[in-house]
Design an enzyme around this catalytic site. Structure first.
Site, mmCIF file in Angstrom:
data_model
loop_
_atom_site.group_PDB
_atom_site.id
_atom_site.type_symbol
_atom_site.label_atom_id
_atom_site.label_comp_id
_atom_site.label_asym_id
_atom_site.label_seq_id
_atom_site.Cartn_x
_atom_site.Cartn_y
_atom_site.Cartn_z
ATOM 1 N N ASP A 54 0.826 -1.122 -0.279
ATOM 2 C CA ASP A 54 -0.036 -0.137 0.027
ATOM 3 C C ASP A 54 0.849 1.029 0.101
ATOM 4 O OD1 ASP A 54 -2.317 1.913 0.765
ATOM 5 O OD2 ASP A 54 -3.150 0.103 0.837
ATOM 6 N N HIS A 101 -3.225 5.912 3.674
ATOM 7 C CA HIS A 101 -4.119 4.933 2.902
ATOM 8 C C HIS A 101 -3.767 3.648 3.781
ATOM 9 C CE1 HIS A 101 -5.816 2.139 0.067
ATOM 10 N NE2 HIS A 101 -6.657 3.122 -0.041
ATOM 11 N N ASN A 157 -13.494 1.010 -6.965
ATOM 12 C CA ASN A 157 -14.449 2.018 -6.602
ATOM 13 C C ASN A 157 -15.024 2.730 -7.714
ATOM 14 O OD1 ASN A 157 -13.603 1.608 -4.055
ATOM 15 N ND2 ASN A 157 -12.081 3.417 -4.049
ATOM 16 N N SER A 193 -11.287 -0.417 -0.780
ATOM 17 C CA SER A 193 -9.934 -0.549 -0.272
ATOM 18 C C SER A 193 -9.990 -0.716 1.408
ATOM 19 C CB SER A 193 -9.165 0.643 -0.339
ATOM 20 O OG SER A 193 -8.451 1.004 -1.483
#
Length: 410
Positions: A84, A118, A218, A282
């Site tokens: 990530d 994130h 998304n 996510s």
């Protein structure tokens, strides 16, 4: 997982990020937090304020009542790689949970720098330690997080910003995580172009018995493009639902969705301290990755495929019937750990590769059947011989004493 492809996109903490079909590397997907929730991170290009810890229990934690799982499984001795934007190891709830990892953006660092916020949010859903006065906690709070930093790219109001390592580096990071003892890999990353290096890296992880959990993406309202690595075989593709159990409007639909988990307006940890509310597949993916860590601890003899089967077979029913949106249903970590009937798989559950019949295994089974049949014949014959021997041992002496005359009254 037949007909499925994987997608590379980071979806989480109040930042909405995605990679367009022509993008050269992975990107994060989330929604920007309000100004009061932003943070100031050393070495990062921002001057945001630090968020505060949230004492209330978030809706996702209420749904799963994670304290029920604590006596059974906590993810102890399971390593989850979070590939990530990095994972902040200084956050109160992440201290002691983060291993030294690898940074593909700034070589030589250990993956614990997170300017995009994130990866820290993703990792906190998996392994945040329960803390007094804080309602948020991770699904597998004793799991270890192996941070791998590959991107801090975000798409905000249609504009990309931040560095990304590229898809080849992403593929290399997956192999690195596998080779450094990851039991589960979480990829809250979406890439919208097929890539042979990425596909090969996923196959390598699957071959090495690693559970690979990926975000479904998304961009449902933006054309619903095919996501990678979510559409590759062997991964668990995760869509998003909100507090009402309905699939999130942004959550992509397709055969790559194996199940869904909380991803709409979920609370996550922010770097350094505090929490923010975020949206995206996510953040749905790490709920599944955390549940996989629990299953790997509680059922250590299961291989990665069987772990995936158990997760899919123990889902809660979805409120809708669109299988492309909900997959097998809504994740239920408690059932995944405790149900004795699993990992029997529900019919037509998407995503898992078909069972391949091994000719050698069939031959061994046939040999075992023949051997068992022969053993039964031998046992029967031995019993008959024993019975005759017993009969002769009793009858012959008596007949000899009577000189073989029939017995009569005295």
């Amino acid at each position: 997982m037949p007909g499925r492809r994987i997608r590379l996109t980071l979806v989480g903490v109040v930042i909405a990020v995605a990679v367009p079909p022509f993008a050269a590397g992975p990107a994060l997907a989330a929604a920007l937090p309000p100004a009061a929730a932003r943070l100031a991170l050393p070495g990062c290009d921002n001057d945001d304020q630090l968020p505060r810890a949230v004492p209330a229990v978030p809706w996702a934690q209420k749904r799963y009542a994670l304290e029920r799982l604590a006596p059974l499984a906590t993810g102890a001795q399971v390593t989850v790689a979070v590939i990530d934007s990095g994972v902040d190891k200084t956050h109160t709830q992440m201290k002691g949970r983060v291993l030294p990892g690898r940074d593909y953006l700034d070589p030589g660092l250990d993956g614990s720098r997170d300017c995009a916020r994130h990866g820290t949010g993703v990792a906190s859903i998996i392994a945040a330690t329960p803390t007094r006065g804080v309602g948020f906690r991770g699904v597998a709070p004793q799991a270890k997080i192996l941070p791998v930093r590959v991107s801090e790219q975000k798409v905000i109001e249609g504009k990309e910003s931040g560095k990304t390592a590229g898809v080849v580096a992403l593929a290399n990071s997956i192999r690195w995580a596998v080779d450094n003892d990851a039991d589960v890999i979480n990829l809250s990353i979406v890439y919208y172009k097929d890539n042979p290096a990425l596909k090969s890296a996923i196959a390598y992880a699957v071959e090495k018995d690693v559970v690979v959990v990926v975000a479904a993406g998304n961009q449902n309202t933006e054309g619903n493009p095919t996501p990678y690595p979510a559409s590759y075989d062997g991964v668990i593709g995760v869509g998003s639902v909100g507090e009402d159990g309905q699939v999130s409007a942004f959550s992509q639909r397709g055969p790559w969705v194996d199940l869904v988990a909380p991803g709409g307006a979920v609370l996550v940890a922010a770097p350094e301290r505090g929490h923010v509310v975020d949206n995206g597949t996510s953040f749905a993916a790490p709920y599944v990755a955390g549940a996989a860590a629990l299953v790997r601890q509680y059922w250590p003899d299961l291989n990665a495929r069987q772990v995936a089967e158990r997760l899919l077979a123990t889902t809660d029913p979805a409120p809708g019937t669109d299988r492309d949106a909900y997959g097998a249903g809504i994740l239920n970590p408690y059932r995944a750990v405790t149900e004795t009937a699993a990992p029997a798989r529900r019919p037509a559950a998407a995503g898992l590769p078909p069972h391949v019949i091994d000719p050698a295994e069939v031959a061994r089974a046939e040999r075992r059947a023949v051997t068992q049949e022969r053993a039964l014949w031998v046992a029967g014959l031995a019993a008959a011989v024993a019975a005759v021997a017993l009969l002769l041992a009793v009858v012959l002496p008596r007949g000899s004493r009577r000189r073989w005359r029939p017995a009569g009254p005295a």
